[in-house]
Structures are given as structure tokens and as C-alpha cells.
Design a protein around this motif. Structure first.
Motif, PDB file in Angstrom:
ATOM      1  N   ALA A 131     -23.244  -7.041  14.690  1.00 51.41           N
ATOM      2  CA  ALA A 131     -23.082  -5.896  13.800  1.00 51.41           C
ATOM      3  C   ALA A 131     -22.157  -4.849  14.419  1.00 51.41           C
ATOM      4  O   ALA A 131     -21.329  -4.242  13.719  1.00 51.41           O
ATOM      5  N   VAL A 132     -22.289  -4.629  15.726  1.00 49.40           N
ATOM      6  CA  VAL A 132     -21.409  -3.672  16.407  1.00 49.40           C
ATOM      7  C   VAL A 132     -19.958  -4.120  16.299  1.00 49.40           C
ATOM      8  O   VAL A 132     -19.060  -3.317  15.992  1.00 49.40           O
ATOM      9  N   VAL A 133     -19.714  -5.413  16.531  1.00 51.43           N
ATOM     10  CA  VAL A 133     -18.351  -5.934  16.411  1.00 51.43           C
ATOM     11  C   VAL A 133     -17.855  -5.806  14.976  1.00 51.43           C
ATOM     12  O   VAL A 133     -16.695  -5.436  14.730  1.00 51.43           O
ATOM     13  N   ALA A 134     -18.728  -6.086  14.003  1.00 55.23           N
ATOM     14  CA  ALA A 134     -18.342  -5.986  12.595  1.00 55.23           C
ATOM     15  C   ALA A 134     -17.959  -4.559  12.228  1.00 55.23           C
ATOM     16  O   ALA A 134     -16.993  -4.336  11.479  1.00 55.23           O
ATOM     17  N   VAL A 135     -18.696  -3.579  12.746  1.00 61.09           N
ATOM     18  CA  VAL A 135     -18.369  -2.173  12.476  1.00 61.09           C
ATOM     19  C   VAL A 135     -17.012  -1.822  13.070  1.00 61.09           C
ATOM     20  O   VAL A 135     -16.190  -1.134  12.435  1.00 61.09           O
ATOM     21  N   LEU A 136     -16.733  -2.297  14.289  1.00 61.43           N
ATOM     22  CA  LEU A 136     -15.427  -2.052  14.907  1.00 61.43           C
ATOM     23  C   LEU A 136     -14.306  -2.717  14.118  1.00 61.43           C
ATOM     24  O   LEU A 136     -13.231  -2.132  13.933  1.00 61.43           O
ATOM     25  N   VAL A 137     -14.568  -3.931  13.635  1.00 60.74           N
ATOM     26  CA  VAL A 137     -13.574  -4.615  12.803  1.00 60.74           C
ATOM     27  C   VAL A 137     -13.359  -3.843  11.506  1.00 60.74           C
ATOM     28  O   VAL A 137     -12.221  -3.697  11.028  1.00 60.74           O
ATOM     29  N   GLY A 138     -14.456  -3.323  10.915  1.00 61.14           N
ATOM     30  CA  GLY A 138     -14.319  -2.523   9.698  1.00 61.14           C
ATOM     31  C   GLY A 138     -13.466  -1.292   9.923  1.00 61.14           C
ATOM     32  O   GLY A 138     -12.619  -0.946   9.082  1.00 61.14           O
ATOM     33  N   ALA A 139     -13.661  -0.624  11.073  1.00 61.97           N
ATOM     34  CA  ALA A 139     -12.836   0.545  11.390  1.00 61.97           C
ATOM     35  C   ALA A 139     -11.381   0.138  11.566  1.00 61.97           C
ATOM     36  O   ALA A 139     -10.456   0.845  11.109  1.00 61.97           O
ATOM     37  N   ALA A 140     -11.143  -1.010  12.212  1.00 64.28           N
ATOM     38  CA  ALA A 140      -9.773  -1.485  12.418  1.00 64.28           C
ATOM     39  C   ALA A 140      -9.113  -1.848  11.092  1.00 64.28           C
ATOM     40  O   ALA A 140      -7.926  -1.554  10.869  1.00 64.28           O
ATOM     41  N   VAL A 141      -9.880  -2.469  10.191  1.00 65.04           N
ATOM     42  CA  VAL A 141      -9.332  -2.822   8.872  1.00 65.04           C
ATOM     43  C   VAL A 141      -9.011  -1.555   8.084  1.00 65.04           C
ATOM     44  O   VAL A 141      -7.985  -1.473   7.390  1.00 65.04           O
ATOM     45  N   GLY A 142      -9.886  -0.546   8.186  1.00 61.40           N
ATOM     46  CA  GLY A 142      -9.591   0.719   7.526  1.00 61.40           C
ATOM     47  C   GLY A 142      -8.314   1.349   8.053  1.00 61.40           C
ATOM     48  O   GLY A 142      -7.486   1.851   7.279  1.00 61.40           O
ATOM     49  N   ALA A 143      -8.140   1.328   9.392  1.00 59.29           N
ATOM     50  CA  ALA A 143      -6.912   1.871   9.991  1.00 59.29           C
ATOM     51  C   ALA A 143      -5.699   1.081   9.539  1.00 59.29           C
ATOM     52  O   ALA A 143      -4.637   1.658   9.257  1.00 59.29           O
ATOM     53  N   LEU A 144      -5.850  -0.246   9.451  1.00 58.09           N
ATOM     54  CA  LEU A 144      -4.736  -1.080   8.999  1.00 58.09           C
ATOM     55  C   LEU A 144      -4.363  -0.771   7.556  1.00 58.09           C
ATOM     56  O   LEU A 144      -3.173  -0.761   7.198  1.00 58.09           O
ATOM     57  N   ASN A 145      -5.371  -0.545   6.714  1.00 62.39           N
ATOM     58  CA  ASN A 145      -5.101  -0.123   5.334  1.00 62.39           C
ATOM     59  C   ASN A 145      -4.219   1.114   5.307  1.00 62.39           C
ATOM     60  O   ASN A 145      -3.217   1.169   4.579  1.00 62.39           O
ATOM     61  N   GLU A 146      -4.600   2.126   6.083  1.00 59.07           N
ATOM     62  CA  GLU A 146      -3.874   3.389   6.080  1.00 59.07           C
ATOM     63  C   GLU A 146      -2.468   3.235   6.648  1.00 59.07           C
ATOM     64  O   GLU A 146      -1.483   3.684   6.042  1.00 59.07           O
ATOM     65  N   LEU A 147      -2.347   2.605   7.819  1.00 58.43           N
ATOM     66  CA  LEU A 147      -1.058   2.552   8.513  1.00 58.43           C
ATOM     67  C   LEU A 147      -0.061   1.607   7.841  1.00 58.43           C
ATOM     68  O   LEU A 147       1.136   1.904   7.793  1.00 58.43           O
ATOM     69  N   ALA A 148      -0.558   0.475   7.334  1.00 53.79           N
ATOM     70  CA  ALA A 148       0.351  -0.534   6.798  1.00 53.79           C
ATOM     71  C   ALA A 148       0.638  -0.374   5.319  1.00 53.79           C
ATOM     72  O   ALA A 148       1.654  -0.877   4.838  1.00 53.79           O
ATOM     73  N   LEU A 149      -0.243   0.315   4.587  1.00 53.29           N
ATOM     74  CA  LEU A 149      -0.061   0.363   3.138  1.00 53.29           C
ATOM     75  C   LEU A 149      -0.035   1.778   2.582  1.00 53.29           C
ATOM     76  O   LEU A 149       0.956   2.216   1.994  1.00 53.29           O
ATOM     77  N   TRP A 150      -1.135   2.533   2.783  1.00 52.34           N
ATOM     78  CA  TRP A 150      -1.263   3.779   2.037  1.00 52.34           C
ATOM     79  C   TRP A 150      -0.386   4.895   2.588  1.00 52.34           C
ATOM     80  O   TRP A 150       0.167   5.683   1.799  1.00 52.34           O
ATOM     81  N   ARG A 151      -0.208   4.982   3.899  1.00 48.76           N
ATOM     82  CA  ARG A 151       0.676   6.027   4.430  1.00 48.76           C
ATOM     83  C   ARG A 151       2.125   5.816   3.997  1.00 48.76           C
ATOM     84  O   ARG A 151       2.773   6.778   3.538  1.00 48.76           O
ATOM     85  N   PRO A 152       2.671   4.577   4.105  1.00 46.94           N
ATOM     86  CA  PRO A 152       4.031   4.377   3.589  1.00 46.94           C
ATOM     87  C   PRO A 152       4.166   4.683   2.104  1.00 46.94           C
ATOM     88  O   PRO A 152       5.197   5.216   1.674  1.00 46.94           O
ATOM     89  N   LEU A 153       3.137   4.356   1.313  1.00 50.66           N
ATOM     90  CA  LEU A 153       3.211   4.653  -0.123  1.00 50.66           C
ATOM     91  C   LEU A 153       3.198   6.153  -0.380  1.00 50.66           C
ATOM     92  O   LEU A 153       3.904   6.642  -1.284  1.00 50.66           O
ATOM     93  N   ARG A 154       2.417   6.906   0.407  1.00 50.53           N
ATOM     94  CA  ARG A 154       2.419   8.363   0.246  1.00 50.53           C
ATOM     95  C   ARG A 154       3.781   8.951   0.603  1.00 50.53           C
ATOM     96  O   ARG A 154       4.262   9.884  -0.062  1.00 50.53           O
ATOM     97  N   LYS A 155       4.402   8.417   1.654  1.00 50.15           N
ATOM     98  CA  LYS A 155       5.718   8.926   2.050  1.00 50.15           C
ATOM     99  C   LYS A 155       6.761   8.670   0.978  1.00 50.15           C
ATOM    100  O   LYS A 155       7.724   9.416   0.853  1.00 50.15           O
ATOM    101  N   ARG A 156       6.568   7.617   0.217  1.00 50.24           N
ATOM    102  CA  ARG A 156       7.496   7.311  -0.873  1.00 50.24           C
ATOM    103  C   ARG A 156       7.188   8.121  -2.130  1.00 50.24           C
ATOM    104  O   ARG A 156       7.898   8.007  -3.136  1.00 50.24           O
TER     105      ARG A 156
END
Length: 415
Positions: free
Chosen positions: A188-213
Motif C-alpha cells: 500500500a505504501v508503494v501504491a501511494v507513492l506510485v499514485g503520487a508519481a502518476v499525479g505528478a506525471l499528469n501535471e508535468l506531461a499533460l496539464w501544465r503544457p496545456l495550460r501554457k498553451r
């Protein structure tokens, strides 16, 4: 960007998928015989026959009450029967000892039997208390995921339809790790860390570039729907269409507290959810990053002019949202088993909790989710169990007619 994001998710799942656990071809029926007081029931013969009456196979339940029977004849209609005479004294199959099931191709179908231990449930008041406790547990699990969804909406304005997949990712990651023999707590601890990493990946790879556009909120909402579909079927491809339980904490008896009974795993789920949600509340009220989150949610431009790094705050919000959703998925998998679309089925209830409590407010999401969870379970006192989710959504409609901004929301939202 979307292709890069999906490729990254696929690599994560490929790394987590243990050798030998890839889904095997073939059909199977499986299940667990247990009651709240007796616990798992071993040594009961389970027989599977075809629609024509020919016996396919027969096995006995193991020490954990589990059975699994392969179906060499493939997909089709089958009858699963338990030997009622082998059940412990006082335990009966309340709605029959046979189940007619239809097994689809490459499906491992879970089969359940409604076993009763002969104990009196007590008065309607006690039943109501039991349903209230069940609803409180379910509402707190909804709240874990909904708080992150609300924070993301409050800081970015995004209505994220892919948030349910973060719930599923947490449960699936924990399942794969637990299947290798790692204790569920560590998984569960690893899953929570993976969830945080996936959330960061969402922001950095998709939503931040879309906001800049300068992508609008409506277009972003459509993108989130597409991302949800892509992730959901990527998870199905990796995990399969089956329902699986964790290795740990499955064979438990319910503890009797007089007015209600609850298993240790459900009790721990309530305690963990409460501790985490109180921690989130304290973080929002007393920490610098929490105050920055509320400032960004109130007025992003004013927060930026005050020296707050808005992009950093939003990144932390996405990481926190992903971690909370993953934890909610792990705890939900304890009671409902792990399924490839479990987050999607929870999504409408998350939106109901967020909207009911007040859009963009973390406390509103918590209160609204608990109300939705309790109302869903309590509504089974007067409506069929299959319609209980409809009752929760009807409650949302009624309250929004009376108070459109939600319970804790205001027409000019603050924080």
C-alpha cells in the motif's frame, strides 16, 4: 504529450507486473465461503456442472474458504453447487445452494453464496446502525479520493474525469506487489507513492503544457475524458477483466460490538481514512504549502503576484490528489476486491460528494462524500439494494435544488 503519458503508464505497469502473473487464457469460476461470525469455511465440496447436467469438476474449499474450478469446455452456461450438508452447524445457504452463471471467454468469474449463520440480526434499529457503519466506511473511502479531486478543481478549475483511474491504479499496483509475497501494508505504501508519481506525471506531461498553451476548461475536460478511456483500457489490458482479492486480510471474522459487527480490515480502513483526512485538514490549515494551496484556489493571479510559485503548488496538489486516490483504491480493494474499472464506477459518487459539499472546498468534499456514503447504505432500508446508488444521486439533485452552491460552498467561493 498524451502518447508520452500513456507510454509512461505502460512502462510503470510493465515494471510492476510480476513474472508469472500475466493473465492466463481460459475460463474459471471461483469464490469464497465465509460468514461474519463463523469466518472462512473449509472442506465444503463445490461442484460445477454444464447446462446439460454433465459434471465438470468438484473441489473442496481450502482453509481460507476459497475455491477455484477451471472450465475446460470454455465459455458458456454453468451451474455451481455447494454441499449444504457439509456446512457447519447453524450455517445455511440463505438463497439456495446453487448458482446458474454465464462465463464469458477468458473470464475468471467470481461466484458468491449468501451464507447465514443463523444469528438474529436484531431489531430494525440495529440493522440501521449496521448500515450506518457500513455507509461511514464507504463514505470515508469516497472522501479520500474526492478530496484530491476537489483540490485539483479548486487550484486549476479542471474537472478531471480521469481521477477514477488513479483510484484503480492504486489498487492494481498494490495487488501486483502483494501477489509477489510483499505484505499488503508495504504494498500500500508503494501504491501511494506510485499514485503520487502518476499525479505528478499528469501535471508535468499533460496539464501544465496545456495550460501554457491557453487551453480552455471545456477542452481540458474533453481531454480528461479521453485520458480516462485510454487509461481504463490500458489497465484492463495489463490487469485483465477479472476480480481479485489481496492475499492478506481476507479470511477474517466480524467483531460483534452489540449494535453492529465489523471486520478488523473494515475497522482499520475507517481509522486509516480518518487519520489521513485529519492530516490533510491540518496541512491545509497550518502548513505553508496548505495555505498556499488555499491562496491559489482563491485567486491564482493574486497568489502569483504575492510571490507564491503557482506551478509548484499545483504540482503538489496533483501529487497529493494522486496519493489520496491511490490509498482510497487500496482500501476499497480490501472490501470490494480489485477490478479494472473500480475507479470509474466510483467516479460519479466522487463528483456527487464534491458537488454536494461545495465545489473546490476540501472540507465540503469530505462532508459531502460521507453523506453520500451513509445515505447510499441507509437507503437500502426502503429501496432494493441494486438501486442504492440511484438514491445517492437523487439526494444530490434535491440538495442542489435547495442550495445550488453545496452544503459548505458559497456563491463567492473562498479557499
Amino acid at each position: 504529450m498524451l502518447a508520452l503519458l500513456l507510454a509512461s503508464f505502460a512502462m510503470v505497469f510493465a515494471a510492476l507486473l510480476p513474472s508469472g502473473t500475466a493473465q492466463a487464457a481460459g475460463e474459471q469460476v471461483r469464490g469464497t465461503l465465509t460468514t461474519g461470525s463463523t469466518g472462512p469455511i473449509a472442506g465444503v465440496e463445490v461442484t460445477v456442472t454444464t447446462a446439460g447436467g454433465d459434471e465438470v469438476d468438484s473441489v473442496e474449499t481450502d482453509d481460507a474458504g476459497r475455491f477455484a474450478i477451471d472450465l475446460p469446455d470454455g465459455a458458456g452456461d454453468y451451474t455451481v453447487t455447494i454441499d449444504e450438508d457439509a456446512l457447519p452447524e447453524g450455517v445455511t445457504a440463505g438463497d439456495g445452494a446453487s448458482r446458474d452463471v454465464t462465463v464469458e471467454e477468458n473470464r475468471r468469474l467470481p461466484v458468491t453464496f449468501a451464507l447465514t449463520d443463523g444469528e438474529e440480526r436484531g431489531s430494525g434499529r440495529i440493522l440501521a446502525v449496521q448500515l450506518f457503519v457500513d455507509g461511514l466506511r464507504f463514505g470515508l473511502l469516497i472522501a479520500l479520493a474526492a478530496v484530491g479531486l476537489s483540490l485539483i478543481f479548486g487550484t486549476t478549475g479542471l474537472t478531471n474525469f480521469a481521477h477514477g483511474e488513479l483510484v484503480t491504479i492504486g489498487a492494481v499496483v498494490a495487488f501486483f506487489i502483494n501477489a509477489t509475497g510483499v505484505p499488503l501494508v508495504a504494498a500500500a505504501v508503494v501504491a501511494v507513492l506510485v499514485g503520487a508519481a502518476v499525479g505528478a506525471l499528469n501535471e508535468l506531461a499533460l496539464w501544465r503544457p496545456l495550460r501554457k498553451r491557453g487551453t480552455g476548461l471545456v477542452a481540458a475536460l474533453v481531454v480528461s475524458i479521453g485520458l480516462s478511456l485510454a487509461l481504463r483500457y490500458l489497465i484492463q489490458t495489463v490487469y485483465g477483466g477479472r476480480s481479485n482479492a489481496y492475499t492478506d486480510y481476507q479470511s477474517q471474522r466480524a467483531r460483534d460490538f452489540g449494535a453492529f459487527a465489523i471486520t478488523d480490515r473494515d475497522l482499520y480502513s475507517i481509522v486509516i481514512a480518518l487519520v489521513v483526512l485529519v492530516g490533510v485538514a491540518l496541512m491545509l490549515q497550518r502548513s505553508r504549502i496548505g495555505k498556499a494551496m488555499r491562496a491559489v484556489a482563491d485567486n491564482r493571479d493574486l497568489a502569483a503576484s504575492s510571490g507564491i510559485d503557482v506551478n509548484r503548488v499545483i504540482l503538489v496538489v496533483w501529487m497529493a490528489g494522486g496519493a489520496l486516490a491511490a490509498l482510497g483504491g487500496v482500501l476499497l480493494g480490501l472490501s470490494d476486491q480489485v477490478q479494472w474499472d473500480m475507479g470509474f464506477r466510483l467516479l460519479l459518487l466522487m463528483f456527487a460528494g464534491v458537488t454536494l459539499g461545495g465545489l473546490g472546498t476540501a472540507y465540503g468534499a469530505l462532508l459531502g462524500s460521507v453523506i453520500v456514503g451513509v445515505f447510499i447504505q441507509m437507503s437500502t432500508l426502503v429501496i432494493p439494494n441494486d438501486m442504492k446508488y440511484v438514491g445517492g444521486l437523487l439526494l444530490l439533485i434535491v440538495i442542489l435544488i435547495v442550495r445550488p452552491q453545496g452544503i459548505l460552498g458559497s456563491r463567492a467561493r473562498i479557499g
